[in-house]
Design a protein around this motif. Structure first.
Motif: not given
Length: 171
Positions: A70-99
């Protein structure tokens, strides 16, 4: 006829170690027919015959599938997905809370332990200041220090008579 090479190719094929040329050799071999082929190799003939029966999708396959949606499901233009970089501090944030939780628990536990411990009498600073080394010989100084530490240990381990826990909880 010797079929050892074909058997070796089949073994490598099932371990996904064959090249495209070797797979083409297997397809050609099993497409020839099963008249003079050994029984143990005839069981693989339908597998390689299925490869020839596969339909080719074509270059316009994507457009044909999208046209059926159906026409409402088909995207008109492909969506660009940006890659998100995850820093080391963001990865270790749960460990900071545990510490932090461990540090809080240890601090509270130490405070409870210290409050439940019997009161001890410590030597005043004046008593430590009055300790004089009478000799500059290492063995004599060691003996004096050992005696002083033994006295301090005895005073630390001897509970004070005003301790509420030793008096049955009566102050």
């Amino acid at each position: 006829m010797d079929y050892k090479y074909i058997e070796q190719l089949l073994d490598r094929y099932f371990r996904a170690e064959t090249t495209l040329q070797e797979e083409q050799i297997l397809k050609t071999f099993f497409a020839q027919g099963a008249e003079d082929m050994p029984q143990e190799l005839q069981q693989y003939a339908p597998l390689f015959a299925a490869f020839d029966e596969q339909p080719v999708l074509g270059d316009d396959f994507d457009e044909r599938v999208l046209a059926q949606l159906p026409a409402d499901i088909v995207p008109l233009q492909p969506q660009q997905v940006k890659a998100r970089t995850i820093r080391l501090t963001e990865r270790l944030r749960p460990l900071f809370g545990a510490a932090a939780m461990v540090a809080i628990l240890l601090t509270v536990g130490n405070a409870i332990y210290q409050s439940m411990r019997p009161n001890t009498t410590w030597m005043d600073a004046d008593e430590y200041a009055n300790i004089k080394v009478e000799s500059h010989e290492p063995s004599v100084a060691y003996g004096q220090m050992t005696d002083t530490l033994t006295l301090a240990k005895d005073e630390i381990l001897t509970p004070a008579p005003t301790d509420s826990l030793l008096n049955g909880g009566i102050d």
